[in-house]
Design a protein around this motif. Sequence first.
Motif, short mmCIF file in Angstrom:
data_model
loop_
_atom_site.label_atom_id
_atom_site.label_comp_id
_atom_site.label_asym_id
_atom_site.label_seq_id
_atom_site.Cartn_x
_atom_site.Cartn_y
_atom_site.Cartn_z
N ASP A 77 53.68 39.43 -36.95
CA ASP A 77 52.27 39.07 -36.23
C ASP A 77 52.82 38.93 -34.76
O ASP A 77 51.99 38.41 -33.84
CB ASP A 77 51.94 37.77 -36.84
N LEU A 78 53.93 39.26 -34.29
CA LEU A 78 54.36 39.21 -32.75
C LEU A 78 54.89 40.49 -32.28
O LEU A 78 55.47 41.13 -33.18
CB LEU A 78 55.48 37.94 -32.62
N ALA A 79 54.84 40.63 -30.99
CA ALA A 79 55.40 41.92 -30.61
C ALA A 79 56.93 41.61 -30.44
O ALA A 79 57.36 40.39 -30.26
CB ALA A 79 55.08 41.69 -28.93
N THR A 80 57.68 42.55 -30.57
CA THR A 80 59.20 42.47 -31.07
C THR A 80 59.74 43.35 -30.13
O THR A 80 59.53 44.61 -29.85
CB THR A 80 59.55 42.87 -32.46
N VAL A 81 60.99 42.72 -29.54
CA VAL A 81 61.92 43.51 -28.59
C VAL A 81 63.20 43.67 -29.17
O VAL A 81 63.54 42.50 -29.85
CB VAL A 81 61.92 42.94 -27.20
N ILE A 82 63.87 44.71 -29.38
CA ILE A 82 65.08 44.98 -29.79
C ILE A 82 66.05 45.09 -28.78
O ILE A 82 66.26 46.18 -28.27
CB ILE A 82 64.97 46.31 -30.81
N GLU A 83 66.90 43.99 -28.53
CA GLU A 83 67.98 44.03 -27.79
C GLU A 83 69.04 43.29 -28.35
O GLU A 83 68.84 42.02 -28.85
CB GLU A 83 67.63 43.22 -26.14
N ARG A 84 70.56 43.11 -28.03
CA ARG A 84 71.54 42.58 -28.82
C ARG A 84 71.41 40.94 -27.95
O ARG A 84 71.60 40.16 -28.48
CB ARG A 84 72.73 43.26 -28.36
N ALA A 85 71.36 41.18 -26.45
CA ALA A 85 71.34 39.88 -25.64
C ALA A 85 69.83 39.47 -25.75
O ALA A 85 69.10 39.60 -24.81
CB ALA A 85 71.86 40.06 -24.35
N SER A 86 69.52 38.81 -26.88
CA SER A 86 67.87 38.60 -26.94
C SER A 86 67.29 37.85 -25.98
O SER A 86 66.45 37.93 -25.41
CB SER A 86 67.79 38.07 -28.42
N ASP A 87 67.96 36.60 -25.72
CA ASP A 87 67.63 35.43 -24.61
C ASP A 87 67.38 36.05 -23.32
O ASP A 87 66.45 36.02 -22.47
CB ASP A 87 68.35 34.38 -24.60
N VAL A 88 68.44 36.88 -22.75
CA VAL A 88 68.57 37.58 -21.62
C VAL A 88 67.41 38.66 -21.55
O VAL A 88 66.83 38.77 -20.74
CB VAL A 88 69.91 38.14 -21.49
N ALA A 89 67.32 39.24 -22.58
CA ALA A 89 66.17 40.41 -22.56
C ALA A 89 64.85 39.82 -22.50
O ALA A 89 64.06 40.27 -21.51
CB ALA A 89 66.14 41.18 -23.87
N LEU A 90 64.61 38.77 -22.99
CA LEU A 90 63.22 38.10 -22.92
C LEU A 90 63.07 37.28 -21.33
O LEU A 90 62.05 37.17 -20.79
CB LEU A 90 63.04 36.92 -23.75
N ALA A 91 64.26 36.71 -20.83
CA ALA A 91 64.29 36.38 -19.62
C ALA A 91 64.21 37.38 -18.42
O ALA A 91 62.99 37.29 -17.71
CB ALA A 91 65.67 35.90 -19.42
N GLU A 92 64.43 38.49 -18.85
CA GLU A 92 64.27 39.68 -17.83
C GLU A 92 62.76 39.90 -17.93
O GLU A 92 62.09 40.48 -16.89
CB GLU A 92 64.99 40.88 -18.15
N ARG A 93 62.37 40.05 -19.24
CA ARG A 93 60.82 40.41 -19.38
C ARG A 93 60.04 39.56 -18.52
O ARG A 93 58.99 39.73 -17.86
CB ARG A 93 60.39 40.41 -20.84
N ALA A 94 60.28 38.19 -18.67
CA ALA A 94 59.54 36.98 -17.92
C ALA A 94 59.53 37.42 -16.78
O ALA A 94 58.66 37.06 -15.81
CB ALA A 94 60.09 35.65 -18.40
N ALA A 95 60.75 37.54 -16.00
CA ALA A 95 60.93 37.74 -14.41
C ALA A 95 60.10 39.27 -14.00
O ALA A 95 59.66 38.97 -12.81
CB ALA A 95 62.41 38.17 -14.33
#
Length: 369
Positions: A77-95
């Motif tokens: 039920d959520l959009a999913t991003v596939i990246e090894r460094a998961s928290d960093v990937a989401l931080a960059e998405r927020a940025a």
Amino acid sequence: MPETHIRRRHALRNLLRERELDAMLVTNLLNIRYLTGFTGSNAALLVHAADGPNSEDRTVFCTDGRYLTQAGEEVPDLATVIERASDVALAERAASSAALFRRTGFESHHVSVEHFDLLDRAFGAVELVRAPGLVEQLRVVKDEGEIESLRKACAVADRALADLVEQGGIRPGRTELEVARELESRMIEHGAEGPSFETIVAAGENSAVPHHRPGQYVLRDGDFVKIDFGALVEGYHSDMTRTLVIGQPADWQREIYEVVRAAQRAGREAVRDGADVRETDSAARKVIEDAGYGEYFLHSLGHGVGLEIHEAPALAQRGDGRISSGMAVTVEPGIYLAGQGGVRIEDTLVVRPSTPELLTLTTKELVTV
């Protein structure tokens, strides 16, 4: 189920808006499981605080390629991003959408100083705000699905101990470690994913050690055998302690057993909606003190239990807060006479509006084997 996790994320959004946060980066895997249902070993979750019909659209889950299929099944039920460094990937998405994520909370109790620096760089213009314990705050009160999982875990533990006793697994000549391993094996046979924690089997003088690790001590007639254990089922932990005697109990064993049993009953009765956590500890402790054994009750009365074996609230002399309906807690007073032996009796129960629901059902009569 998706609707359960949607409801939990909605509750988190309410907390975020109260803290004037635009979003929250969740990195604790147990909190991610609570909010999404994901059970893998690498993930992060960015929860946006906006609420309304499209509130989920800006909330993003991230894991690595090993869990691509699993993520599709567990987090549909959520959009999913596939990246090894998961928290960093989401931080960059927020940025990249800094106007929407101006003030983003993070689990500061779960992030090292070094990793914070890494995240801070990745978030760019987004302000990172310490927000420890927000998801844990939600987890304190269990929903009925969680309580059912706890109920199953406690039932597995009850059955495993019954089998162990009925089939002669606690007898002279066996070591503490042999008893512990057999009990853990029986829990798995009954459907546990594993033990909740390392099983404590403490016999003879070792029973006076609150958290003794089972070893090569050989059980013998006249020993107290204190067993503290639990089953892990659907990610939830049970916790129970029973103290048995091999052969005929001595008078001193009967005496301290009955004192602890009375204290445990008083503690259970004090666990009620709205009670101060210190009152529950005091109710049990007074029974032991009045019997002259106060100095031998060496720990607090109990603790919360759920996705972790030790959660809030702490039922303790220096605890803080009140008990609420839906909390799952343990009640586990004890008396420990160094060099002689000890007794602990522990149950897991759920606070209800009136009488608490007892989940661990093994008898608290003094059992002799």
